[in-house]
Design a protein around this motif. Structure first.
Motif, PDB file in Angstrom:
ATOM      1  N   LYS A 220      62.240  53.034  61.745  1.00 25.04           N
ATOM      2  CA  LYS A 220      62.359  53.705  60.445  1.00 25.04           C
ATOM      3  C   LYS A 220      62.194  55.215  60.563  1.00 25.04           C
ATOM      4  N   MET A 221      62.748  55.768  61.616  1.00 24.68           N
ATOM      5  CA  MET A 221      62.692  57.215  61.845  1.00 24.68           C
ATOM      6  C   MET A 221      63.803  57.896  61.049  1.00 24.68           C
ATOM      7  N   PRO A 222      63.477  58.873  60.210  1.00 22.24           N
ATOM      8  CA  PRO A 222      64.524  59.513  59.408  1.00 22.24           C
ATOM      9  C   PRO A 222      65.319  60.536  60.220  1.00 22.24           C
ATOM     10  N   ILE A 223      66.562  60.736  59.841  1.00 26.35           N
ATOM     11  CA  ILE A 223      67.355  61.845  60.372  1.00 26.35           C
ATOM     12  C   ILE A 223      67.782  62.679  59.164  1.00 26.35           C
ATOM     13  N   ASN A 224      67.026  63.718  58.879  1.00 28.31           N
ATOM     14  CA  ASN A 224      67.252  64.528  57.681  1.00 28.31           C
ATOM     15  C   ASN A 224      68.292  65.621  57.904  1.00 28.31           C
TER      16      ASN A 224
ATOM     17  N   LEU B 213      69.750  54.489  67.294  1.00 33.46           N
ATOM     18  CA  LEU B 213      69.884  53.290  66.474  1.00 33.46           C
ATOM     19  C   LEU B 213      68.564  52.528  66.390  1.00 33.46           C
ATOM     20  N   LEU B 214      67.877  52.406  67.524  1.00 33.28           N
ATOM     21  CA  LEU B 214      66.575  51.735  67.514  1.00 33.28           C
ATOM     22  C   LEU B 214      65.563  52.510  66.673  1.00 33.28           C
ATOM     23  N   SER B 215      65.608  53.839  66.786  1.00 31.20           N
ATOM     24  CA  SER B 215      64.664  54.677  66.037  1.00 31.20           C
ATOM     25  C   SER B 215      64.888  54.567  64.539  1.00 31.20           C
ATOM     26  N   ILE B 216      66.161  54.517  64.132  1.00 36.07           N
ATOM     27  CA  ILE B 216      66.485  54.487  62.700  1.00 36.07           C
ATOM     28  C   ILE B 216      66.196  53.115  62.095  1.00 36.07           C
ATOM     29  N   PHE B 217      66.702  52.059  62.721  1.00 34.47           N
ATOM     30  CA  PHE B 217      66.652  50.729  62.101  1.00 34.47           C
ATOM     31  C   PHE B 217      65.388  49.945  62.452  1.00 34.47           C
TER      32      PHE B 217
END
Length: 368
Positions: A245-249, A238-242
């Protein structure tokens, strides 16, 4: 003064008689000098690349010869179909693809300019930048080589294309490495003190005389940390995504499955350490010192593994975080599925089964 010298000599005797002290004094500095001076380097060597030579002329062959002569590159194979480029990157070993178009030599002779395309895997932006700079320098060197023999200067343009991470964000390399580091260290550390804590408190006897099988005792120690680690993983994602801004493709479900597999591997290793340790302090020391340095050095997110001597590359294969790091980058950044990472998954599964089996075998049902 004589008494003081006697005490100093006594201390020297204590040091010389203790192999651990001698190892700390002389072994560690020598090891660190050899590691950081010889084995660990930010210079990138022997990177596997692919060449698509559609020209097949003297100019393209001369550039390929220069690339082959460089210690920075290792040409893995030659491709003759542009559709094969994406598949080469999906295989995971290729860092760079160099495309030399048709009529490369004719363009140089008649138009005095030509173009080469360099496609880099930017999931590791530092490596991608460095490798593209290496190629650009080789091309410029060839350009200077042919210029004196012509009245008109000939120019070769290098078109650089970054895939998977065109913005060259550092998080694509940083986040997977930190995930591997945190999950492995925390899980090993927490479980390494679980069994030895029961021994120190004297409650292990109660567990051993209970109706529950010793196997269940060992597994019950790992289950709470498994669920807590999955919660920890969710927070990291959650921290990485929001925030970062780390994508999970790729598939989030597959990512959780692979992360759970690493957690199980780490828990099994922690149980093995806990079985052999005599105290909580010893278990924590083994977990921290025994895992921190290997994870930092041999995962691949701080130092390129291909730079290291062959013995260290072999040692890196027994570090679970190396395989997990490859898996996470393949899922999160490249969007690949299980078909691309099944080998790494089997390796982690094999490590888990082996470590858990040894942990259960080493578990003493009688306290002596």
């Amino acid at each position: 003064m004589r008494q003081f010298l006697a005490f100093v000599i006594k201390e020297f005797y204590h040091v010389f008689r203790d192999p651990k002290s001698m190892l700390m004094l002389f072994g560690m500095p020598i090891m660190l000098i050899l590691l950081f001076g010889f084995a660990l380097s930010n210079e990138i060597k022997n990177s596997k690349i692919v060449i698509c030579d559609f020209a097949h002329d003297p100019a393209s062959q001369r550039i390929i010869d220069k690339i082959e002569a460089s210690k920075n590159f290792e040409i893995k194979k030659f491709l003759y179909n542009p559709r094969q480029i994406e598949q080469a990157f999906k295989e995971g070993n290729v860092k760079l693809v160099i495309v030399i178009p048709n009529h490369f030599n004719d363009d140089l002779l008649h138009l005095n300019k030509a173009q080469i395309q360099v496609i880099a895997d930017a999931s590791d932006p530092n490596t991608a930048n460095t490798l593209t700079n290496y190629v650009t320098n080789i091309v410029m060197d060839y350009q200077q080589e042919i210029t004196p023999s012509n009245d008109l200067p000939q120019k070769i343009n290098t078109e650089i294309r970054m895939i998977y991470n065109p913005e060259l964000k550092g998080t694509t390399n940083f986040v997977p490495g930190v995930m591997a580091l945190v999950l492995l260290l925390v899980c090993v550390l927490m479980t390494s003190v679980s069994i030895v804590k029961e021994k120190e408190k004297g409650t292990m006897e109660v567990l051993l005389v209970s109706p529950m099988h010793p196997l269940m005792v060992v597994i019950s120690k790992a289950v709470p940390y498994l669920f807590l680690s999955i919660v920890n993983l969710s927070v990291i994602l959650l921290l990485s995504i929001f925030l970062l801004k780390m994508p999970i493709n790729g598939s989030i479900g597959l990512l959780f499955f692979e992360s759970s597999l690493l957690i199980l591997t780490a828990l099994s290793l922690g149980l093995l350490i806990s079985n052999g340790a005599q105290s909580q302090q010893q278990a924590m020391l083994i977990s921290l010192m025994g895992m921190l340095i290997p994870v930092l050095l041999f995962t691949g997110f701080m130092f390129p593994l291909e730079n290291m001597p062959l013995p260290l590359q072999i040692i890196a294969n027994v570090v679970p975080s190396k395989w997990y790091y490859i898996i996470v980058k393949s899922i999160m950044i490249k969007g690949l599925g299980l078909s691309a990472i099944w080998k790494e998954t089997l390796i982690l599964l094999g490590m888990t089964v082996f470590l858990l089996s040894v942990s259960i075998n080493k578990f003493k049902i009688r306290l002596g």
